[in-house]
Design an enzyme around this catalytic site. Structure first.
Site, PDB file in Angstrom:
ATOM      1  N   GLY A 254       5.176  -3.057   2.413  1.00  0.00           N
ATOM      2  CA  GLY A 254       5.793  -2.213   3.438  1.00  0.00           C
ATOM      3  C   GLY A 254       5.668  -2.875   4.799  1.00  0.00           C
ATOM      4  O   GLY A 254       5.519  -4.101   4.912  1.00  0.00           O
ATOM      5  N   SER A 255       5.691  -2.071   5.831  1.00  0.00           N
ATOM      6  CA  SER A 255       5.738  -2.615   7.190  1.00  0.00           C
ATOM      7  C   SER A 255       4.358  -3.057   7.694  1.00  0.00           C
ATOM      8  O   SER A 255       3.326  -2.589   7.199  1.00  0.00           O
ATOM      9  CB  SER A 255       6.292  -1.551   8.137  1.00  0.00           C
TER      10      SER A 255
ATOM     11  N   GLY B 201       0.652  -1.432   7.245  1.00  0.00           N
ATOM     12  CA  GLY B 201      -0.375  -2.341   6.713  1.00  0.00           C
ATOM     13  C   GLY B 201      -1.631  -2.332   7.569  1.00  0.00           C
ATOM     14  O   GLY B 201      -2.764  -2.326   7.056  1.00  0.00           O
TER      15      GLY B 201
ATOM     16  N   GLU C 273       1.645  -6.941   1.325  1.00  0.00           N
ATOM     17  CA  GLU C 273       2.910  -7.706   1.427  1.00  0.00           C
ATOM     18  C   GLU C 273       3.738  -7.031   2.514  1.00  0.00           C
ATOM     19  O   GLU C 273       4.300  -5.960   2.297  1.00  0.00           O
ATOM     20  CB  GLU C 273       3.664  -7.667   0.086  1.00  0.00           C
TER      21      GLU C 273
ATOM     22  N   GLU D 264      10.806  -7.021  13.751  1.00  0.00           N
ATOM     23  CA  GLU D 264      11.656  -6.951  12.560  1.00  0.00           C
ATOM     24  C   GLU D 264      12.672  -5.822  12.750  1.00  0.00           C
ATOM     25  O   GLU D 264      12.299  -4.691  13.026  1.00  0.00           O
ATOM     26  CB  GLU D 264      10.783  -6.662  11.334  1.00  0.00           C
TER      27      GLU D 264
ATOM     28  N   CYS E 132      12.850  -8.104   3.238  1.00  0.00           N
ATOM     29  CA  CYS E 132      11.736  -8.646   4.019  1.00  0.00           C
ATOM     30  C   CYS E 132      11.894 -10.124   4.335  1.00  0.00           C
ATOM     31  O   CYS E 132      11.360 -10.609   5.318  1.00  0.00           O
ATOM     32  CB  CYS E 132      10.427  -8.408   3.282  1.00  0.00           C
TER      33      CYS E 132
END
Ligand code: NAD
Length: 460
Positions: A209-210, A214, A232, A360, A266
């Site tokens: 995820g983001s 995280g 990740e 992002e 991603c």
């Protein structure tokens, strides 16, 4: 509304059941905007029940032989649910790990008087928290190795895409998975996600995820029981295009990377650095390719550019586009798209410290900037807190390898870009893009403890 046959309850201890407080959340169609399903929202009590079920199922599951564990997994996941690559890829993970589940330790004679061994053991209850952009892939990528290694699992899907995980839970039930080995919760991050990350009986947490989430999870893991973390996270992937490359191939790879899933992937190369001598022709060709995306109904096989996932994603991307207009030069024409669609958008000559270069966007928005020297390109590419994927396009192998070794990135594509990757190659992020690596060869390791057993041998 989705038909009553689609499962929207929670899957805990081998049974589907409503949430403990009967709360549900609305799931809206990205296509039409109408209400699509009401999905049960896992409460803190539901998380406790799911973790308790996984904990109770752990000893028997861990003691099964790898072959017996593998048979159950292959049966439940071996048949793709559709022709989407997610299903094929997902079942490939289960096929691979159903054969690979023979983890081995090592032995050592390096301590005089001892024969020492290490053994690999499952960690216990694993929690998995996954995003919405490829939910079936992440379900399988995380659960296949965790279960094959002998762990039991509680997975929380994304509130934006909970239905495929419940579908696979149904297959697991049909295949006769022992109750408690695999549990699936739907719900929002701050409720069930946070409860899992803070749970004292969860020994490892695997998350995709983001970066924002995280960071929160890392803190929750540290504040609870220091559970192992596999993170990740997001990316702001650079592609460096040198003037000796095959320019048409570079255009094709880089535009596919940012166009796939309407930029909601991603590994998307959202920053492209092009050597000055070919900048104008690259931009022209890139614009022609990118703007020929076919927007429309994602169920239509001829469409390759769907809407953004929901209203929040759509609004966020539009905000970044507005910011881009203030700081850079818009290359594509301004035109509004219907519903949650966003037209492919290109900016050029954007200052390196602009927000759209640093954050992002997760939409079909790309920045193309120019560079003159190899040194300058590497410096610009590395000037980011992200480090998931980077690319270099050149016919000069020496240069490709020089640049690849200096790029601060978990994966580097030479003459290719994300999502190109190898199933057996370590995948994960450097810097803010994550912790640990996933792949056929690496994932199982992250779900196991290595224990050293010291054996004193008389007379040795
Ligand atoms: P997100 O971080 O918003 O949500 C991911 C999951 O975390 C969801 O299940 C969500 O419910 C949960 N969550 C949110 N807040 C939480 C909290 N406070 N506590 C616990 N759980 C919480 O990310 P997203 O929007 O679903 O996914 C997009 C992001 O995922 C992008 O940044 C993308 O780059 C990244 N991503 C990374 C990879 C990779 O392999 N590195 C792959 C796909 C997506």
């Amino acid at each position: 509304m989705v038909s009553a046959s689609v499962e929207t309850r929670l899957f805990i201890n081998g049974e589907f059941r409503p949430s403990s407080n009967n709360e549900t959340f609305d799931l809206f169609s990205a296509r039409s905007g109408s209400l699509f399903a009401q999905v049960h929202e896992a409460s803190k009590e539901d998380v406790d029940d799911a973790v308790a079920a996984a904990k109770a199922a752990f000893p028997a599951w861990a003691q099964l032989s790898p072959r017996a564990r593998a048979r159950l997994e292959a049966e439940s996941m071996g048949r793709p649910v559709s022709t989407y690559f997610d299903a094929t890829m997902g079942s490939d993970y289960f096929r691979y790990f159903s054969e690979a589940a023979y983890p081995q330790g090592s032995s050592s004679l390096n301590t005089p008087g001892f024969v020492n061994v290490t053994v690999k053991q499952p960690v216990g209850v694993v929690a998995a928290i996954i995003p919405w952009n490829a939910p079936l892939v992440f379900f399988c990528k995380k659960l296949a190795p965790a279960l094959a290694a002998g762990n039991t699992v509680v997975l929380k899907s994304s509130e934006k895409a909970p239905l495929t995980s419940l579908y696979v839970a149904n297959l697991a039930k049909e295949a006769g998975f022992p109750p408690g080995v695999l549990n699936v919760l739907s719900g929002h991050g701050p409720i069930s996600g946070a409860a899992l990350a803070s749970h004292m009986d969860v020994r490892a947490l695997t998350f995709t995820g983001s970066v924002r989430t995280g960071k929160l999870l890392r803190k929750m893991a540290a504040d609870s029981n220091m559970k192992n973390l596999i993170l990740e996270l997001g990316g702001k992937s650079p592609a460096i295009v040198f003037d000796d490359c095959n320019i048409d191939a570079a255009v094709q790879h880089t535009q596919f990377s940012i166009q796939l899933l309407s930029g909601q992937n991603c590994m998307a190369n959202s920053r492209i650095y092009v050597q000055s001598s070919i900048m104008e022709s690259f931009v022209e060709k890139f614009k022609a390719a990118f703007t020929s995306a076919r927007l429309g109904d994602p169920a239509d096989p001829n469409v390759n550019h769907g809407p953004q996932a929901d209203k929040i994603q759509h609004a966020t991307v539009l905000q970044y586009i507005n910011l881009g207009k203030e700081t850079g030069k818009l290359v594509t024409e301004e035109q509004s798209a219907p519903g949650l669609f966003i037209n492919p958008t290109i900016f050029r000559d954007v200052p390196e410290d602009a927000k759209i270069m640093k954050e992002e966007i997760f939409g079909p928005v790309v920045v193309i900037n120019s560079f003159d020297t190899e040194e300058e390109a590497i410096k610009k590419a590395n000037d980011s807190e992200y480090g998931l994927y980077a690319s270099v396009f050149t016919k000069d192998l020496d240069r490709a390898m020089r640049v690849a070794t200096r790029l601060e990135s978990g994966t580097v594509g030479v003459n290719c870009s994300g999502p190109t990757k190898g199933d057996d190659m370590a995948f994960g992020g450097q810097k803010g893009s994550g912790l640990q690596r996933e792949s056929y060869l690496h994932s199982m390791e992250t779900f196991m403890e290595t224990k050293s057993v010291m054996i004193k041998v008389d007379g040795l």
